[in-house]
Design a protein around this motif. Structure first.
Motif, PDB file in Angstrom:
ATOM      1  N   ALA A  77       0.830  -1.209   0.000  1.00  0.00           N
ATOM      2  CA  ALA A  77       0.000   0.000   0.000  1.00  0.00           C
ATOM      3  C   ALA A  77       0.863   1.257   0.000  1.00  0.00           C
ATOM      4  CB  ALA A  77      -0.926  -0.003   1.217  1.00  0.00           C
ATOM      5  N   THR A  81       1.207   4.056  -2.973  1.00  0.00           N
ATOM      6  CA  THR A  81       0.965   5.476  -2.708  1.00  0.00           C
ATOM      7  C   THR A  81       2.134   6.336  -3.170  1.00  0.00           C
ATOM      8  OG1 THR A  81      -0.446   4.947  -0.816  1.00  0.00           O
ATOM      9  CG2 THR A  81       0.492   7.162  -0.887  1.00  0.00           C
ATOM     10  N   CYS A 273      -6.514  -1.192   4.042  1.00  0.00           N
ATOM     11  CA  CYS A 273      -6.126  -0.272   2.965  1.00  0.00           C
ATOM     12  C   CYS A 273      -7.007   0.978   2.935  1.00  0.00           C
ATOM     13  CB  CYS A 273      -6.188  -0.985   1.623  1.00  0.00           C
ATOM     14  SG  CYS A 273      -4.818  -2.135   1.357  1.00  0.00           S
ATOM     15  N   HIS A 277      -3.934   3.190   2.270  1.00  0.00           N
ATOM     16  CA  HIS A 277      -3.645   3.272   0.839  1.00  0.00           C
ATOM     17  C   HIS A 277      -4.341   4.489   0.255  1.00  0.00           C
ATOM     18  CE1 HIS A 277      -4.234   1.897  -3.512  1.00  0.00           C
ATOM     19  NE2 HIS A 277      -2.944   2.165  -3.372  1.00  0.00           N
TER      20      HIS A 277
END
Length: 383
Positions: A77, A81, A273, A277
């Motif tokens: 994640a 990003t 997430c 995320h």
């Protein structure tokens, strides 16, 4: 007005601010500019508290879950990003400076000032707040104590109420003041032209990055990426309406399971997430920041932006589940790492919130791609 969403209220604020500024109603412009100055100082005060309130409990909660699979999911994640921010930087830095004409600082040349100022100094700097949040979060995860954790959760609720009941409702007035000042000094047309270009570019980048995520996931697992994206469309469109990754979790879970991901992985990865995320939000923040800097005639370089992008991936962890939560969490970084002042921060908030729902939709759709990766990796790993 309470029944209107944040975006319609923001648009109304911009229109009213422009009308007041271009008609040269000086006393109303002064009132708005006075409010904007006070509100901007209050934002500076609340930012360090917001970082501690949301990052510390978020880290503590992550430290308590799923061991090895947690580390794998969090790593993917975070990498997603950061990659989103880097790609957004290179695309935006190549295109935006060539289509945006620099014209000096936003507040430069303004012929109207507020009636007075109220200084509200922050109790600590942004970096101090980040270090404090890491220390508290890791400490709570290590000792597994409940007293500090419960206190931090209640502190988080307090800050969340400040955001929901004070900052978000008053934000359109703040933006109205910024645009009234720009309109009064004849700068508003240039700024509005930037808005439309940035919004279109951000949307294209979101779609391109979602496609890249699923192409990579398909190449790794053999899954048809286009069928997987089609199955995630209900989550995408739900997120556009809710503007909250957390509120979209039930739909994201159902859409991800439609891609054949096991229940155990889906029920672990998707809620996790939803807080860690933020690829779509990072694309938006990076692109909008470059647009504001191009508008201001500020230099843009990768060495300056890479630390900003790396910190975004951490600072936005467990960002409040309200429209515009990511930009609120990022304000401190924009100020300390990119040198944004109050007018630039106000512009960032306006541009960001104008398409916040699409950033959230990109976030949750990307969560489904991460679940595809983790589903394959999780074979042999007990959740």
């Amino acid at each position: 007005m309470k029944n209107l969403g944040l975006l319609p209220r923001l648009v109304i604020g911009i229109i009213l601010g422009i009308l007041i500024g271009i008609t040269k109603i000086e006393f109303l412009t002064k009132i708005l500019v006075t409010f904007t100055g006070i509100f901007g100082n209050f934002l500076g005060f609340i930012i360090p508290l917001l970082i501690i309130a949301f990052v510390a409990p978020g880290i503590a909660e992550l430290g308590d879950r799923a061991g090895k699979l947690l580390g794998i999911t969090a790593g993917i994640a975070y990498l997603s990003t950061i990659l989103a921010g880097i790609l957004a930087f290179f695309v935006a830095s190549m295109i935006l400076p060539s289509i945006i004409t620099a014209g000096g600082e936003v507040g430069e040349g303004a012929k109207v000032a507020g009636y007075f100022q109220i200084e509200i100094p922050a109790i600590m700097g942004v970096m101090t707040a980040l270090v404090t949040a890491f220390l508290l979060g890791l400490g709570m995860a290590a000792i597994k104590g409940k007293a500090i954790f419960n206190f931090m959760n209640e502190f988080q609720e307090i800050i969340n109420k400040v955001i929901k009941n004070i900052i978000i409702p008053l934000l359109p007035v703040h933006i109205a003041g910024v645009f009234a000042r720009m309109a009064f000094s004849g700068q508003v047309a240039r700024t509005l032209s930037v808005f439309s270009r940035v919004i279109v570019m951000v949307f294209i980048l979101h779609v391109a990055y979602i496609l890249l995520q699923y192409l990579l996931a398909g190449a790794y697992t053999g899954m048809n990426p286009f069928r997987a994206i089609k199955n995630m469309l209900p989550a995408y469109f739900t997120a556009i309406g809710t503007q909250s990754s957390a509120a979209t979790i039930p739909v994201t879970v159902r859409s991800t399971k439609a891609n054949g991901i096991t229940d155990e992985v889906v029920e672990f990865v998707i809620p996790l997430c939803a807080t860690i995320h933020l690829a779509g939000s990072t694309i938006t923040l990076t692109t909008c920041a470059i647009a504001v800097m191009a508008l201001e005639g500020m230099g843009v370089n990768f060495g300056q932006f890479l630390p900003f992008i790396l910190m975004l991936g951490v600072t936005m962890v467990a960002a409040p589940g309200v429209p515009g939560g990511a930009i609120m969490a990022a304000l401190g970084l924009l100020e300390t790492m990119l040198g944004f002042g109050e007018p630039q921060l106000a512009l960032m908030m306006a541009i960001y919130i104008a398409q916040d729902s699409f950033g959230t939709a990109a976030n949750v759709t990307g969560d489904g791609a991460i679940a595809i990766f983790v589903n394959k990796i999780a074979k042999g790993i007990k959740v």
